[in-house]
Motif scaffolding. Structure first.
Motif, PDB file in Angstrom:
ATOM      1  N   MET A 143       0.834  -1.190   0.000  1.00 41.10           N
ATOM      2  CA  MET A 143       0.000   0.000   0.000  1.00 41.10           C
ATOM      3  C   MET A 143       0.874   1.247   0.000  1.00 41.10           C
ATOM      4  O   MET A 143       1.914   1.296   0.629  1.00 41.10           O
ATOM      5  CB  MET A 143      -0.889   0.036   1.241  1.00 41.10           C
ATOM      6  N   PHE A 144       0.377   2.261  -0.651  1.00 34.57           N
ATOM      7  CA  PHE A 144       1.030   3.567  -0.697  1.00 34.57           C
ATOM      8  C   PHE A 144       0.134   4.544   0.054  1.00 34.57           C
ATOM      9  O   PHE A 144      -1.076   4.537  -0.131  1.00 34.57           O
ATOM     10  CB  PHE A 144       1.239   4.003  -2.146  1.00 34.57           C
ATOM     11  N   GLU A 145       0.748   5.375   0.903  1.00 29.36           N
ATOM     12  CA  GLU A 145      -0.022   6.265   1.761  1.00 29.36           C
ATOM     13  C   GLU A 145       0.620   7.642   1.858  1.00 29.36           C
ATOM     14  O   GLU A 145       1.833   7.778   1.698  1.00 29.36           O
ATOM     15  CB  GLU A 145      -0.109   5.693   3.176  1.00 29.36           C
ATOM     16  N   THR A 146      -0.210   8.627   2.145  1.00 27.79           N
ATOM     17  CA  THR A 146       0.275   9.971   2.435  1.00 27.79           C
ATOM     18  C   THR A 146      -0.748  10.675   3.312  1.00 27.79           C
ATOM     19  O   THR A 146      -1.933  10.320   3.304  1.00 27.79           O
ATOM     20  CB  THR A 146       0.544  10.788   1.158  1.00 27.79           C
ATOM     21  N   SER A 147      -0.282  11.649   4.061  1.00 31.76           N
ATOM     22  CA  SER A 147      -1.158  12.422   4.944  1.00 31.76           C
ATOM     23  C   SER A 147      -0.781  13.888   4.879  1.00 31.76           C
ATOM     24  O   SER A 147       0.362  14.235   4.564  1.00 31.76           O
ATOM     25  CB  SER A 147      -1.008  11.952   6.392  1.00 31.76           C
ATOM     26  N   THR A 148      -1.738  14.723   5.221  1.00 34.38           N
ATOM     27  CA  THR A 148      -1.491  16.151   5.328  1.00 34.38           C
ATOM     28  C   THR A 148      -2.418  16.744   6.373  1.00 34.38           C
ATOM     29  O   THR A 148      -3.407  16.115   6.763  1.00 34.38           O
ATOM     30  CB  THR A 148      -1.656  16.864   3.969  1.00 34.38           C
ATOM     31  N   VAL A 149      -2.093  17.940   6.790  1.00 33.78           N
ATOM     32  CA  VAL A 149      -2.914  18.663   7.760  1.00 33.78           C
ATOM     33  C   VAL A 149      -3.176  20.055   7.212  1.00 33.78           C
ATOM     34  O   VAL A 149      -2.255  20.737   6.754  1.00 33.78           O
ATOM     35  CB  VAL A 149      -2.201  18.767   9.130  1.00 33.78           C
ATOM     36  N   VAL A 150      -4.435  20.466   7.253  1.00 31.29           N
ATOM     37  CA  VAL A 150      -4.813  21.826   6.876  1.00 31.29           C
ATOM     38  C   VAL A 150      -5.183  22.541   8.166  1.00 31.29           C
ATOM     39  O   VAL A 150      -6.131  22.140   8.852  1.00 31.29           O
ATOM     40  CB  VAL A 150      -6.006  21.837   5.906  1.00 31.29           C
ATOM     41  N   ASN A 151      -4.428  23.552   8.524  1.00 33.04           N
ATOM     42  CA  ASN A 151      -4.719  24.317   9.739  1.00 33.04           C
ATOM     43  C   ASN A 151      -5.892  25.246   9.465  1.00 33.04           C
ATOM     44  O   ASN A 151      -5.772  26.207   8.699  1.00 33.04           O
ATOM     45  CB  ASN A 151      -3.485  25.107  10.183  1.00 33.04           C
ATOM     46  N   THR A 152      -7.030  24.920  10.076  1.00 30.61           N
ATOM     47  CA  THR A 152      -8.250  25.692   9.872  1.00 30.61           C
ATOM     48  C   THR A 152      -9.228  25.412  11.001  1.00 30.61           C
ATOM     49  O   THR A 152      -9.304  24.281  11.481  1.00 30.61           O
ATOM     50  CB  THR A 152      -8.914  25.358   8.522  1.00 30.61           C
ATOM     51  N   ILE A 153      -9.960  26.418  11.396  1.00 25.14           N
ATOM     52  CA  ILE A 153     -11.016  26.207  12.381  1.00 25.14           C
ATOM     53  C   ILE A 153     -12.279  25.662  11.710  1.00 25.14           C
ATOM     54  O   ILE A 153     -13.235  25.305  12.383  1.00 25.14           O
ATOM     55  CB  ILE A 153     -11.338  27.501  13.163  1.00 25.14           C
ATOM     56  N   GLU A 154     -12.266  25.566  10.385  1.00 25.53           N
ATOM     57  CA  GLU A 154     -13.408  25.085   9.608  1.00 25.53           C
ATOM     58  C   GLU A 154     -13.256  23.620   9.182  1.00 25.53           C
ATOM     59  O   GLU A 154     -13.917  23.169   8.253  1.00 25.53           O
ATOM     60  CB  GLU A 154     -13.594  25.954   8.358  1.00 25.53           C
ATOM     61  N   GLY A 155     -12.396  22.861   9.838  1.00 25.67           N
ATOM     62  CA  GLY A 155     -12.127  21.482   9.442  1.00 25.67           C
ATOM     63  C   GLY A 155     -13.365  20.619   9.354  1.00 25.67           C
ATOM     64  O   GLY A 155     -13.550  19.853   8.409  1.00 25.67           O
ATOM     65  N   SER A 156     -14.244  20.738  10.326  1.00 25.22           N
ATOM     66  CA  SER A 156     -15.460  19.937  10.338  1.00 25.22           C
ATOM     67  C   SER A 156     -16.350  20.268   9.134  1.00 25.22           C
ATOM     68  O   SER A 156     -16.930  19.382   8.509  1.00 25.22           O
ATOM     69  CB  SER A 156     -16.217  20.170  11.642  1.00 25.22           C
ATOM     70  N   LYS A 157     -16.427  21.535   8.802  1.00 25.77           N
ATOM     71  CA  LYS A 157     -17.230  21.959   7.648  1.00 25.77           C
ATOM     72  C   LYS A 157     -16.679  21.354   6.359  1.00 25.77           C
ATOM     73  O   LYS A 157     -17.435  20.818   5.539  1.00 25.77           O
ATOM     74  CB  LYS A 157     -17.245  23.484   7.549  1.00 25.77           C
ATOM     75  N   TYR A 158     -15.362  21.419   6.176  1.00 19.85           N
ATOM     76  CA  TYR A 158     -14.764  20.876   4.962  1.00 19.85           C
ATOM     77  C   TYR A 158     -14.902  19.360   4.900  1.00 19.85           C
ATOM     78  O   TYR A 158     -15.159  18.799   3.833  1.00 19.85           O
ATOM     79  CB  TYR A 158     -13.295  21.286   4.849  1.00 19.85           C
ATOM     80  N   LEU A 159     -14.747  18.695   6.023  1.00 19.04           N
ATOM     81  CA  LEU A 159     -14.908  17.243   6.080  1.00 19.04           C
ATOM     82  C   LEU A 159     -16.315  16.857   5.615  1.00 19.04           C
ATOM     83  O   LEU A 159     -16.477  15.998   4.744  1.00 19.04           O
ATOM     84  CB  LEU A 159     -14.662  16.771   7.514  1.00 19.04           C
ATOM     85  N   ARG A 160     -17.319  17.493   6.180  1.00 14.24           N
ATOM     86  CA  ARG A 160     -18.709  17.191   5.795  1.00 14.24           C
ATOM     87  C   ARG A 160     -18.963  17.512   4.326  1.00 14.24           C
ATOM     88  O   ARG A 160     -19.609  16.739   3.617  1.00 14.24           O
ATOM     89  CB  ARG A 160     -19.681  17.969   6.683  1.00 14.24           C
ATOM     90  N   HIS A 161     -18.449  18.640   3.876  1.00 17.10           N
ATOM     91  CA  HIS A 161     -18.678  19.060   2.489  1.00 17.10           C
ATOM     92  C   HIS A 161     -18.064  18.048   1.511  1.00 17.10           C
ATOM     93  O   HIS A 161     -18.706  17.645   0.528  1.00 17.10           O
ATOM     94  CB  HIS A 161     -18.081  20.446   2.286  1.00 17.10           C
ATOM     95  N   LEU A 162     -16.828  17.640   1.760  1.00 17.92           N
ATOM     96  CA  LEU A 162     -16.173  16.655   0.888  1.00 17.92           C
ATOM     97  C   LEU A 162     -16.929  15.333   0.884  1.00 17.92           C
ATOM     98  O   LEU A 162     -17.199  14.755  -0.176  1.00 17.92           O
ATOM     99  CB  LEU A 162     -14.727  16.442   1.317  1.00 17.92           C
ATOM    100  N   CYS A 163     -17.281  14.845   2.059  1.00 15.80           N
ATOM    101  CA  CYS A 163     -17.974  13.557   2.139  1.00 15.80           C
ATOM    102  C   CYS A 163     -19.346  13.608   1.465  1.00 15.80           C
ATOM    103  O   CYS A 163     -19.704  12.705   0.706  1.00 15.80           O
ATOM    104  CB  CYS A 163     -18.105  13.111   3.593  1.00 15.80           C
ATOM    105  N   LYS A 164     -20.112  14.659   1.725  1.00 17.97           N
ATOM    106  CA  LYS A 164     -21.432  14.794   1.096  1.00 17.97           C
ATOM    107  C   LYS A 164     -21.310  14.876  -0.421  1.00 17.97           C
ATOM    108  O   LYS A 164     -22.091  14.275  -1.156  1.00 17.97           O
ATOM    109  CB  LYS A 164     -22.160  16.025   1.627  1.00 17.97           C
ATOM    110  N   HIS A 165     -20.330  15.626  -0.885  1.00 15.03           N
ATOM    111  CA  HIS A 165     -20.135  15.780  -2.325  1.00 15.03           C
ATOM    112  C   HIS A 165     -19.832  14.437  -2.993  1.00 15.03           C
ATOM    113  O   HIS A 165     -20.469  14.065  -3.976  1.00 15.03           O
ATOM    114  CB  HIS A 165     -18.998  16.765  -2.593  1.00 15.03           C
ATOM    115  N   PHE A 166     -18.874  13.709  -2.450  1.00 15.36           N
ATOM    116  CA  PHE A 166     -18.482  12.442  -3.068  1.00 15.36           C
ATOM    117  C   PHE A 166     -19.501  11.340  -2.842  1.00 15.36           C
ATOM    118  O   PHE A 166     -19.536  10.368  -3.596  1.00 15.36           O
ATOM    119  CB  PHE A 166     -17.100  12.005  -2.568  1.00 15.36           C
ATOM    120  N   ASN A 167     -20.348  11.457  -1.836  1.00 18.43           N
ATOM    121  CA  ASN A 167     -21.337  10.432  -1.534  1.00 18.43           C
ATOM    122  C   ASN A 167     -22.346  10.249  -2.666  1.00 18.43           C
ATOM    123  O   ASN A 167     -23.036   9.241  -2.731  1.00 18.43           O
ATOM    124  CB  ASN A 167     -22.060  10.769  -0.227  1.00 18.43           C
ATOM    125  N   HIS A 168     -22.405  11.195  -3.573  1.00 17.88           N
ATOM    126  CA  HIS A 168     -23.308  11.064  -4.722  1.00 17.88           C
ATOM    127  C   HIS A 168     -22.802  10.024  -5.720  1.00 17.88           C
ATOM    128  O   HIS A 168     -23.580   9.502  -6.513  1.00 17.88           O
ATOM    129  CB  HIS A 168     -23.493  12.412  -5.422  1.00 17.88           C
TER     130      HIS A 168
END
Length: 94
Positions: A1-26
């Protein structure tokens, strides 16, 4: 397996997480709550965790080519969703 990680410093992390998941869930399977998310693509898996200070993103794929494709998909969508806040996702080099 190949893996990578990153961190985005933001107080809006929860908003972006939900937005990405909802978008791709289609189109693909996605599961999320306010603090954790997981998206299952044909090319790999993206997991996310959000807290009051950051969004942590981890991607895993079977080979480097798929990992690069997955990183590009996540980056392009995150950057689009976060452009008002002038946030940009950066993956580590190498």
């Amino acid at each position: 397996m190949f893996e990578t990680s990153t961190v985005v410093n933001t107080i809006e992390g929860s908003k972006y997480l939900r937005h990405l998941c909802k978008h791709f869930n289609h189109k693909v399977e996605a599961r999320w709550n306010d603090h954790q998310g997981e998206i299952e693509f044909d090319i790999g898996r993206c997991t996310m965790a959000a807290n009051a200070e950051a969004l942590h993103i981890h991607c895993r794929a079977e080979d480097q080519a798929r990992l690069e494709e997955l990183k590009a998909v996540i980056k392009s969508h995150f950057d689009r969703f976060a452009r008002r806040e002038q946030q940009v996702l950066h993956w580590p080099q190498g």
